[in-house]
Motif scaffolding. Structure first.
Motif, PDB file in Angstrom:
ATOM      1  N   ALA A  23       0.822  -1.221   0.000  1.00 14.97           N
ATOM      2  CA  ALA A  23       0.000   0.000   0.000  1.00 14.97           C
ATOM      3  C   ALA A  23       0.852   1.265   0.000  1.00 14.97           C
ATOM      4  CB  ALA A  23      -0.926   0.004   1.218  1.00 14.97           C
ATOM      5  N   VAL A  24       2.151   1.118   0.170  1.00 14.84           N
ATOM      6  CA  VAL A  24       3.016   2.309   0.268  1.00 14.84           C
ATOM      7  C   VAL A  24       3.193   2.941  -1.113  1.00 14.84           C
ATOM      8  CG1 VAL A  24       5.324   3.136   0.853  1.00 14.84           C
ATOM      9  CG2 VAL A  24       4.237   1.362   2.249  1.00 14.84           C
ATOM     10  N   SER A  25       2.925   4.245  -1.208  1.00 14.04           N
ATOM     11  CA  SER A  25       3.159   4.924  -2.493  1.00 14.04           C
ATOM     12  C   SER A  25       4.325   5.908  -2.398  1.00 14.04           C
ATOM     13  CB  SER A  25       1.899   5.641  -2.965  1.00 14.04           C
ATOM     14  OG  SER A  25       1.604   6.729  -2.132  1.00 14.04           O
ATOM     15  N   ALA A  26       4.756   6.263  -1.194  1.00 14.56           N
ATOM     16  CA  ALA A  26       5.918   7.160  -1.068  1.00 14.56           C
ATOM     17  C   ALA A  26       6.486   7.060   0.344  1.00 14.56           C
ATOM     18  CB  ALA A  26       5.527   8.604  -1.365  1.00 14.56           C
ATOM     19  N   LEU A  27       7.781   7.397   0.450  1.00 14.39           N
ATOM     20  CA  LEU A  27       8.476   7.380   1.750  1.00 14.39           C
ATOM     21  C   LEU A  27       9.323   8.632   1.872  1.00 14.39           C
ATOM     22  CD1 LEU A  27      10.022   3.791   1.508  1.00 14.39           C
ATOM     23  CD2 LEU A  27       8.148   4.445   3.036  1.00 14.39           C
ATOM     24  N   ARG A  28       9.495   9.098   3.101  1.00 16.02           N
ATOM     25  CA  ARG A  28      10.501  10.125   3.393  1.00 16.02           C
ATOM     26  C   ARG A  28      11.489   9.485   4.367  1.00 16.02           C
ATOM     27  NH1 ARG A  28       8.834  16.220   4.320  1.00 16.02           N
ATOM     28  NH2 ARG A  28       8.765  15.971   2.067  1.00 16.02           N
ATOM     29  N   ILE A  29      12.757   9.493   3.991  1.00 16.05           N
ATOM     30  CA  ILE A  29      13.758   8.762   4.776  1.00 16.05           C
ATOM     31  C   ILE A  29      14.859   9.711   5.218  1.00 16.05           C
ATOM     32  CG2 ILE A  29      15.387   6.818   4.750  1.00 16.05           C
ATOM     33  CD1 ILE A  29      13.809   5.646   2.398  1.00 16.05           C
ATOM     34  N   LEU A  30      15.139   9.711   6.521  1.00 18.05           N
ATOM     35  CA  LEU A  30      16.283  10.467   7.031  1.00 18.05           C
ATOM     36  C   LEU A  30      17.512   9.560   6.927  1.00 18.05           C
ATOM     37  CD1 LEU A  30      17.009  13.196   8.658  1.00 18.05           C
ATOM     38  CD2 LEU A  30      17.361  11.576  10.519  1.00 18.05           C
ATOM     39  N   THR A  31      18.470   9.967   6.101  1.00 18.61           N
ATOM     40  CA  THR A  31      19.635   9.102   5.879  1.00 18.61           C
ATOM     41  C   THR A  31      20.740   9.437   6.881  1.00 18.61           C
ATOM     42  OG1 THR A  31      20.682  10.622   4.339  1.00 18.61           O
ATOM     43  CG2 THR A  31      19.097   9.052   3.415  1.00 18.61           C
ATOM     44  N   GLY A  32      21.788   8.649   6.841  1.00 23.59           N
ATOM     45  CA  GLY A  32      22.898   8.834   7.765  1.00 23.59           C
ATOM     46  C   GLY A  32      23.585  10.178   7.609  1.00 23.59           C
ATOM     47  N   SER A  33      23.468  10.790   6.419  1.00 20.29           N
ATOM     48  CA  SER A  33      24.107  12.100   6.202  1.00 20.29           C
ATOM     49  C   SER A  33      23.230  13.243   6.722  1.00 20.29           C
ATOM     50  CB  SER A  33      24.380  12.303   4.712  1.00 20.29           C
ATOM     51  OG  SER A  33      23.142  12.370   4.029  1.00 20.29           O
ATOM     52  N   GLY A  34      22.052  12.909   7.232  1.00 21.08           N
ATOM     53  CA  GLY A  34      21.168  13.934   7.780  1.00 21.08           C
ATOM     54  C   GLY A  34      20.209  14.506   6.745  1.00 21.08           C
ATOM     55  N   GLU A  35      20.253  13.947   5.534  1.00 13.00           N
ATOM     56  CA  GLU A  35      19.395  14.436   4.453  1.00 13.00           C
ATOM     57  C   GLU A  35      18.036  13.741   4.528  1.00 13.00           C
ATOM     58  OE1 GLU A  35      19.770  14.455  -0.419  1.00 13.00           O
ATOM     59  OE2 GLU A  35      21.221  13.376   0.811  1.00 13.00           O
ATOM     60  N   LEU A  36      16.958  14.481   4.214  1.00 11.96           N
ATOM     61  CA  LEU A  36      15.633  13.847   4.095  1.00 11.96           C
ATOM     62  C   LEU A  36      15.406  13.534   2.622  1.00 11.96           C
ATOM     63  CD1 LEU A  36      13.301  15.954   6.435  1.00 11.96           C
ATOM     64  CD2 LEU A  36      13.870  13.524   6.692  1.00 11.96           C
ATOM     65  N   VAL A  37      15.284  12.250   2.303  1.00 16.01           N
ATOM     66  CA  VAL A  37      15.138  11.832   0.902  1.00 16.01           C
ATOM     67  C   VAL A  37      13.704  11.374   0.671  1.00 16.01           C
ATOM     68  CG1 VAL A  37      15.904  10.180  -0.848  1.00 16.01           C
ATOM     69  CG2 VAL A  37      17.546  11.122   0.794  1.00 16.01           C
ATOM     70  N   ASP A  38      13.063  11.932  -0.356  1.00 17.03           N
ATOM     71  CA  ASP A  38      11.716  11.483  -0.745  1.00 17.03           C
ATOM     72  C   ASP A  38      11.846  10.509  -1.906  1.00 17.03           C
ATOM     73  OD1 ASP A  38      10.132  12.989   1.065  1.00 17.03           O
ATOM     74  OD2 ASP A  38      10.580  14.780  -0.107  1.00 17.03           O
ATOM     75  N   ILE A  39      11.113   9.413  -1.803  1.00 16.32           N
ATOM     76  CA  ILE A  39      11.135   8.429  -2.891  1.00 16.32           C
ATOM     77  C   ILE A  39       9.711   7.915  -3.071  1.00 16.32           C
ATOM     78  CG2 ILE A  39      11.889   6.569  -1.318  1.00 16.32           C
ATOM     79  CD1 ILE A  39      13.536   5.465  -3.753  1.00 16.32           C
ATOM     80  N   ALA A  40       9.256   7.877  -4.327  1.00 16.08           N
ATOM     81  CA  ALA A  40       7.847   7.542  -4.585  1.00 16.08           C
ATOM     82  C   ALA A  40       7.743   6.411  -5.598  1.00 16.08           C
ATOM     83  CB  ALA A  40       7.110   8.770  -5.114  1.00 16.08           C
ATOM     84  N   ARG A  41       6.599   5.766  -5.582  1.00 16.10           N
ATOM     85  CA  ARG A  41       6.319   4.665  -6.518  1.00 16.10           C
ATOM     86  C   ARG A  41       6.707   5.099  -7.933  1.00 16.10           C
ATOM     87  NH1 ARG A  41       0.597   3.333  -5.429  1.00 16.10           N
ATOM     88  NH2 ARG A  41       1.163   1.817  -3.835  1.00 16.10           N
TER      89      ARG A  41
END
Ligand SMILES: Cc1cc2nc3c(=O)[nH]c(=O)nc-3n(C[C@H](O)[C@H](O)[C@H](O)COP(=O)(O)OP(=O)(O)OC[C@H]3O[C@@H](n4cnc5c(N)ncnc54)[C@H](O)[C@@H]3O)c2cc1C
Length: 414
Positions: free
Chosen positions: A128-146
């Motif tokens: 059911a996931v269509s997108a994620l926001r991930i805080l990476t080790g470098s401190g960046e917030l990365v958005d990734i979508a279907r």
């Protein structure tokens, strides 16, 4: 630090645990450690969530439930529990396609391990996931979508890419459902007419200790309004007229309402009520997801082991999951059948029988549930995931310093 998982069978070895209340606090914490892992609601049974140094609990992060009616999606904080999300969605006229047996688990923790409910046409919760926001080790917030490069690898992530701070899920208009239980389904029906049995309702679960003459319970979740294909008899098993817990020693009040009483999906699709203890509490769980084409063979193999495993078992559940394309999903590329085991909390005893089960099931292509106890003595699990090399490359992209690589992931990925 002495912190246990929910079941109390695993003590985290991390040196410290923190519960940030904001994403900025979370970013500072992640930056402060060379070894960090996100911790959800602690419902896993193994060392998957553990870290050599820092655990960041997601429980205090903002819930931030936002519905986008035009897109039919909801965006939530990763630490939100399904029970809270389900009630908010229901209050606003929306639904998820399915729930796991319990609503107590966090959204990001559940999708990270391909947590699933049942139903021939229901993908696991990660689908059911269509997108994620991930805080990476470098401190960046990365958005990734279907549709984005790497998205199919990023959803069932085992926590390897960073801390998922937000999850966007597909939703649909709310619906009602009802549950009926049937007692004593003949094994010949389960193995001889497996497709008919599991397709008889929106979600079908079969409960057994493997040592009985029949499958003790069939638990059907039916959509209200859909034509009932089952009357008061399920392959010779009568509909129960009194509610039951699948573990006979447990209080039936812990389970969601049965006996055909219609109610909202949010109060029917899980087996257990949000306000009460799910399952038993004193337990260990294992589960193996078998390619559907080998399911009957797998069931016969476990039945043959019945006398060895029954003394350690509280209950087993057989469920179905629709195939998907998520690289580390236990239903990647194949419809799957989950053979689940709720054991007594006897770590040594369970670890002694798991090799027997795995010798029978892993050669059939069974994938152990990422969040439950398994042994994989011969190290075959990596070969069960054709996209594992792509996942390894994805972890290098998101986490080049390997801050999120713990002992579990080192065993899997090197
Ligand atoms: C009583 C009981 C019933 C269960 N029923 C089912 C069932 O019906 N179906 C099923 O498939 N499973 C079931 N499970 C297993 C459970 O759903 C999984 O273990 C699930 O992963 C637990 O989620 P959690 O939030 O507790 O995660 P945790 O155990 O806290 O963590 C699991 C993994 O998720 C990662 N993680 C957690 N939060 C984040 C985040 N924000 N960002 C990145 N990674 C994160 C962790 O690092 C770890 O790798 C059950 C477990 C219990 C105890």
């Amino acid at each position: 630090m002495s912190e246990l998982n929910w079941a109390g069978n695993y003590e985290y070895r991390a040196a410290r645990i923190a519960a940030p209340a904001t994403v900025d606090e979370l970013r500072e914490l992640v930056a402060s450690s060379r070894s960090v892992r996100a911790l959800g609601s602690r419902h896993s049974f193994n060392d998957l969530a553990d870290s050599a140094d820092l655990l960041v609990s997601t429980a205090a992060l903002p819930a931030a439930i936002r519905i986008d009616a035009d897109a039919s999606t909801v965006t939530v904080g990763g630490g939100v529990r399904y029970g809270d999300l389900a009630r908010e969605l229901q209050a606003q006229g929306w639904a998820l396609h399915n729930l796991a047996s319990l609503p107590h688990i966090s959204v990001a923790g559940a999708i990270a391990t391909a947590t699933h409910g049942s139903g021939d046409r229901n993908g696991n919760l990660a689908t059911a996931v269509s997108a994620l926001r991930i805080l990476t080790g470098s401190g960046e917030l990365v958005d990734i979508a279907r549709g984005d490069d790497g998205f199919d690898g990023a959803v069932v992530s085992l926590g390897a890419l960073g801390v998922v701070t937000e999850v966007t899920l597909d939703i649909r208009p709310t619906f009602d459902a009802r549950q009926r239980l049937f007692g004593g389904v003949p094994w010949e029906a389960v193995t001889g007419r497996f497709d008919e049995v599991t397709s008889a309702a929106y979600s079908v679960s079969l409960f057994t200790t493997w040592a009985e003459d029949t499958v003790s319970l069939a638990w059907l979740k039916e959509l209200d309004g859909a034509a009932a294909t089952v009357a008061d008899d399920f392959f010779g098993a009568p509909a129960l007229t009194e509610a039951r817990h699948m573990i006979p020693t447990m209080d039936v009040r812990n389970t969601t309402e049965q006996l055909g009483v219609v109610g909202p999906w949010s109060e029917r699709l899980a087996h257990f009520r949000f306000e009460f203890t799910p399952s038993n509490g004193a337990e260990i769980q294992s589960e193996y997801l078998v390619p559907r084409a080998r399911a009957v063979e797998a069931i016969e193999a476990v039945r043959a082991l019945g006398p060895r495993i029954a003394p350690l078992l509280q209950i087993s559940e057989i469920r179905t999951v629709a195939r998907d394309d998520l690289w580390l999903s236990s239903a990647y590329g194949t419809d799957a059948v989950g053979l689940h085991f709720t054991w007594l909390r006897d770590q040594e005893g369970v670890e002694a029988v798991l090799p027997l089960l795995e010798d029978a099931l892993l050669p059939l292509g069974a994938r152990p549930h990422w969040g439950k106890l398994s042994i994989d003595r011969d190290g075959v699990v990596p070969s069960l995931y054709p996209r594992l090399d792509d996942f390894r490359a994805l972890t290098e992209r998101f986490d080049p310093e390997r801050r999120f690589r713990n002992a579990f992931l080192a065993r899997l990925l090197g």
